[in-house]
Design an enzyme around this catalytic site. Structure first.
Site, PDB file in Angstrom:
ATOM      1  N   HIS A  18      64.911  67.900   3.709  1.00 54.59           N
ATOM      2  CA  HIS A  18      64.033  67.280   2.712  1.00 54.59           C
ATOM      3  C   HIS A  18      63.937  68.171   1.480  1.00 54.59           C
ATOM      4  O   HIS A  18      64.601  69.209   1.393  1.00 54.59           O
ATOM      5  CB  HIS A  18      62.669  66.942   3.309  1.00 54.59           C
ATOM      6  CG  HIS A  18      61.907  68.113   3.867  1.00 54.59           C
ATOM      7  ND1 HIS A  18      61.502  69.179   3.090  1.00 54.59           N
ATOM      8  CD2 HIS A  18      61.482  68.390   5.130  1.00 54.59           C
ATOM      9  CE1 HIS A  18      60.855  70.044   3.827  1.00 54.59           C
ATOM     10  NE2 HIS A  18      60.838  69.610   5.082  1.00 54.59           N
ATOM     11  N   HIS A  21      63.479  71.966   1.695  1.00 58.64           N
ATOM     12  CA  HIS A  21      64.682  72.750   1.996  1.00 58.64           C
ATOM     13  C   HIS A  21      65.479  73.001   0.719  1.00 58.64           C
ATOM     14  O   HIS A  21      66.015  74.088   0.510  1.00 58.64           O
ATOM     15  CB  HIS A  21      65.571  72.013   3.006  1.00 58.64           C
ATOM     16  CG  HIS A  21      64.921  71.807   4.343  1.00 58.64           C
ATOM     17  ND1 HIS A  21      64.670  70.566   4.853  1.00 58.64           N
ATOM     18  CD2 HIS A  21      64.457  72.691   5.255  1.00 58.64           C
ATOM     19  CE1 HIS A  21      64.088  70.686   6.035  1.00 58.64           C
ATOM     20  NE2 HIS A  21      63.930  71.970   6.296  1.00 58.64           N
ATOM     21  N   CYS A 127      52.231  76.159  20.238  1.00 58.31           N
ATOM     22  CA  CYS A 127      52.560  75.052  19.326  1.00 58.31           C
ATOM     23  C   CYS A 127      54.065  74.889  19.317  1.00 58.31           C
ATOM     24  O   CYS A 127      54.790  75.807  18.938  1.00 58.31           O
ATOM     25  CB  CYS A 127      52.069  75.296  17.897  1.00 58.31           C
ATOM     26  SG  CYS A 127      52.700  74.024  16.762  1.00 58.31           S
ATOM     27  N   CYS A 130      55.676  75.170  15.758  1.00 61.18           N
ATOM     28  CA  CYS A 130      55.882  76.544  15.284  1.00 61.18           C
ATOM     29  C   CYS A 130      56.748  77.342  16.243  1.00 61.18           C
ATOM     30  O   CYS A 130      57.258  78.386  15.884  1.00 61.18           O
ATOM     31  CB  CYS A 130      54.549  77.286  15.160  1.00 61.18           C
ATOM     32  SG  CYS A 130      53.410  76.592  13.970  1.00 61.18           S
ATOM     33  N   CYS A 144      46.820  73.437  15.508  1.00 55.48           N
ATOM     34  CA  CYS A 144      47.715  74.360  14.811  1.00 55.48           C
ATOM     35  C   CYS A 144      47.442  74.304  13.310  1.00 55.48           C
ATOM     36  O   CYS A 144      47.437  73.221  12.730  1.00 55.48           O
ATOM     37  CB  CYS A 144      49.168  73.992  15.084  1.00 55.48           C
ATOM     38  SG  CYS A 144      50.309  74.825  13.967  1.00 55.48           S
ATOM     39  N   HIS A 147      50.622  72.658  11.668  1.00 58.60           N
ATOM     40  CA  HIS A 147      51.059  71.308  12.036  1.00 58.60           C
ATOM     41  C   HIS A 147      49.929  70.318  12.289  1.00 58.60           C
ATOM     42  O   HIS A 147      50.165  69.116  12.370  1.00 58.60           O
ATOM     43  CB  HIS A 147      51.964  71.365  13.270  1.00 58.60           C
ATOM     44  CG  HIS A 147      53.267  72.033  12.991  1.00 58.60           C
ATOM     45  ND1 HIS A 147      53.473  73.373  13.237  1.00 58.60           N
ATOM     46  CD2 HIS A 147      54.406  71.563  12.436  1.00 58.60           C
ATOM     47  CE1 HIS A 147      54.697  73.685  12.857  1.00 58.60           C
ATOM     48  NE2 HIS A 147      55.279  72.629  12.374  1.00 58.60           N
ATOM     49  N   LYS A 301      51.392  65.934   0.976  1.00 56.93           N
ATOM     50  CA  LYS A 301      52.231  66.860   1.736  1.00 56.93           C
ATOM     51  C   LYS A 301      53.512  66.164   2.226  1.00 56.93           C
ATOM     52  O   LYS A 301      53.483  64.999   2.592  1.00 56.93           O
ATOM     53  CB  LYS A 301      51.399  67.328   2.948  1.00 56.93           C
ATOM     54  CG  LYS A 301      51.887  68.595   3.591  1.00 56.93           C
ATOM     55  CD  LYS A 301      50.963  69.005   4.733  1.00 56.93           C
ATOM     56  CE  LYS A 301      51.737  69.945   5.652  1.00 56.93           C
ATOM     57  NZ  LYS A 301      50.997  70.396   6.804  1.00 56.93           N
ATOM     58  N   LYS A 304      57.061  63.965   7.876  1.00 56.34           N
ATOM     59  CA  LYS A 304      57.818  62.892   8.477  1.00 56.34           C
ATOM     60  C   LYS A 304      56.884  61.800   8.993  1.00 56.34           C
ATOM     61  O   LYS A 304      57.181  60.625   8.901  1.00 56.34           O
ATOM     62  CB  LYS A 304      58.661  63.452   9.626  1.00 56.34           C
ATOM     63  CG  LYS A 304      60.068  62.938   9.527  1.00 56.34           C
ATOM     64  CD  LYS A 304      61.025  63.322  10.616  1.00 56.34           C
ATOM     65  CE  LYS A 304      60.728  64.485  11.513  1.00 56.34           C
ATOM     66  NZ  LYS A 304      61.831  64.717  12.451  1.00 56.34           N
TER      67      LYS A 304
HETATM   68 ZN   LIG Z   1      52.459  74.630  14.591  1.00 53.94          ZN
END
Ligand SMILES: [Zn+2]
Length: 495
Positions: A18, A21, A127, A130, A144, A147, A301, A304
């Site tokens: 995405h 990156h 997590c 992560c 998390c 996330h 943000k 996905k």
């Molecule tokens: Zn995480």
């Protein structure tokens, strides 16, 4: 000659690349190209983390073999590098590259020799996003912080790394500047974390939980090496650390600078764990870690789950690689998130590249074709525009040395504006040699055009760092003195 080794993080390949990156690889590419322009010897590495457990789960969800799934996603990441015009020297895929596993194993054995590895039973909150354990106090409302998901309670017997031993050595490295972390706010974050005291970390997983994917722990095939230990090793395994090859010595041990470009979400792995693994193995640390923030898209943000994803390849197809690269360089601040919209990308490309630079090159080549078919006059011995060009060149290199990519792009853009102001003010077409005006102000045309020609060449040189395709077109038009539109205006396809 300075030796400069620069890497990107290697993303896991549980989905397509995405825009975030693209930001990171373009930033690293800008640093690599800037150093080459300055005359340094550069090696630029990127790649993919194929061994993450997340890849395994994504493959299972898609109902395909892990190796096939990983290969297809990894292809997309490698192709993105070509699409964006990255000047990569090397690319590593951790599951298939023959150099990788020996490097990971050697780093592991070195830690074992240093007595930094031991086995114990462990239970913790993990997590999966992560791929790390969290302490309850590190979670946001039980979730998390990266996330927003609830971690799993995992208990198993693992290998542990004596990270606690490296609290003081890490602080020494960071506080002495031997390990630079930029920007400063990120450095301070790391210092606070390390000062609180480091606990040992788990560095293996049961082979069963990893579905047999990953690199087995040497002499303990029931366990696979923790994916971060594995992934971080890529920075040296790609240089042949596994057999202590000449490239490892040349580009790591003896390099003047070893720079990692990463996102803020993986700061702890790079600024704490990775240097500790290297200290344990008795290997040199990176000299700098440059940390970028995140992009948002239309204010939200990148995620996905909310579908807020833009494929950078689609943007390149619509607007060209240079337009995307330029926006990423000039509009993304060194600290703080930046918001992407297609309209912003288009505005920047039109204003700076098409109108600002493309038009200028076209005007100058038109004047040369008409009035100086024998070639451009040499630059005058002194001129305020030439001083500005020298200043811009040194501003660009200074900004890149402090990892301020935006300031480097802005210095280039301000030279474009200065050259446009100069041509408007001096009006060289009114002093063209065939005109009577030449009699009034002899040498004026030669002086002005000589100065402008040298300056637009300097700009092309600087644009090689940010917009290599446009820079190549500009240089070719300038050398052949052929007028034309070197950067067409573009229009936003959505807002
Ligand atoms: Zn995480």
């Amino acid at each position: 000659m300075n030796r400069f080794y620069v890497t990107t993080a290697i993303p896991y390949v549980n989905g397509s690349p995405h825009l975030g990156h693209a930001l990171e690889v373009v930033q690293a590419d800008v640093l690599a190209r800037g150093r080459r322009l300055r005359g340094d010897r550069v090696r630029f590495l990127s790649g993919t983390d194929d061994n993450a457990l997340k890849n395994v789960l994504a493959a299972e969800a898609a109902g395909v073999l892990v190796a096939e799934y990983v290969a297809a996603r990894a292809d997309e990441f490698e192709e993105l590098g070509q699409t964006l015009g990255l000047s990569l020297d090397d690319y590593i895929r951790t599951s298939t590259d023959q150099r990788h596993r020996p490097g990971v194993e050697r780093l592991w054995r070195a830690a074992a020799v240093a007595d930094d590895l031991y086995v114990r039973d462990y239970e913790g909150l993990y997590c999966l996003g992560c791929e790390q354990f969290y302490k309850p106090g590190e979670l946001d409302d039980g979730r998390c912080p990266e996330h927003g998901t609830e971690p799993d309670l995992v208990s198993e017997r693992n290998w542990f790394f004596r990270l606690g031993r490296y609290t003081q050595p890490l602080l020494d490295a960071i506080e002495s500047g031997r390990l630079r972390i930029e920007p400063e706010a990120r450095r301070n974050e790391v210092v606070v974390f390390v000062q609180a005291g480091l606990e040992d970390i788990s560095v293996s997983r049961s082979a069963e939980r990893a579905r047999g994917w990953g690199i087995p722990v040497p002499n303990d095939p029931e366990q696979v090496i923790y994916v971060w230990y594995d992934a971080l090793s890529n920075y040296i395994s790609a240089l042949g650390y596994g057999d202590n090859g000449p490239e490892y010595r040349h580009w790591w041990v003896e390099s003047d600078e070893r720079v990692h470009v990463i996102g803020k979400g993986i700061l702890r792995f790079h600024a704490v764990y990775w240097p500790a693994f290297l200290l344990s193995a008795g290997e040199p640390l990176p000299t700098a870690i440059y940390v970028h923030d995140y992009l948002t898209i239309n204010g939200a943000k990148i995620s996905k789950s909310t579908g807020n994803i833009i494929n950078p390849t689609d943007l390149v197809e619509s607007y060209g690689a240079d337009a995307l690269r330029w926006w990423l360089a000039i509009d993304v601040p060194r600290l703080g998130d930046a918001d992407f919209t297609e309209q912003r990308l288009v505005n920047r490309a039109n204003q700076d590249l098409a109108n600002g630079y493309g038009n200028l090159v076209n005007r100058i080549t038109t004047l040369l074709e008409k009035h100086r078919p024998e070639g451009p006059p040499p630059p005058p011995s002194s001129d305020p525009l030439l001083d500005l060009a020298d200043q811009a060149r040194s501003d660009v290199h200074d900004a890149l040395a402090r990892f301020d990519i935006r300031a480097a792009a802005l210095a280039t853009e301000s030279l474009i504006r200065a050259a446009n102001a100069y041509i408007q003010e001096r009006r060289p077409w009114e002093h063209a040699p065939s005109d009577a005006a030449e009699l009034k102000k002899p040498g004026e045309f030669e002086h002005t055009i000589g100065s402008l020609y040298a300056t637009v060449r300097t700009i092309a040189e600087l644009l090689q760092i940010f917009t290599p395709e446009l820079a190549a077109r500009a240089l070719s038009h300038l050398e052949q003195r052929t007028p034309g539109i070197i950067q067409p205006r573009i229009e936003a396809q959505t807002n």
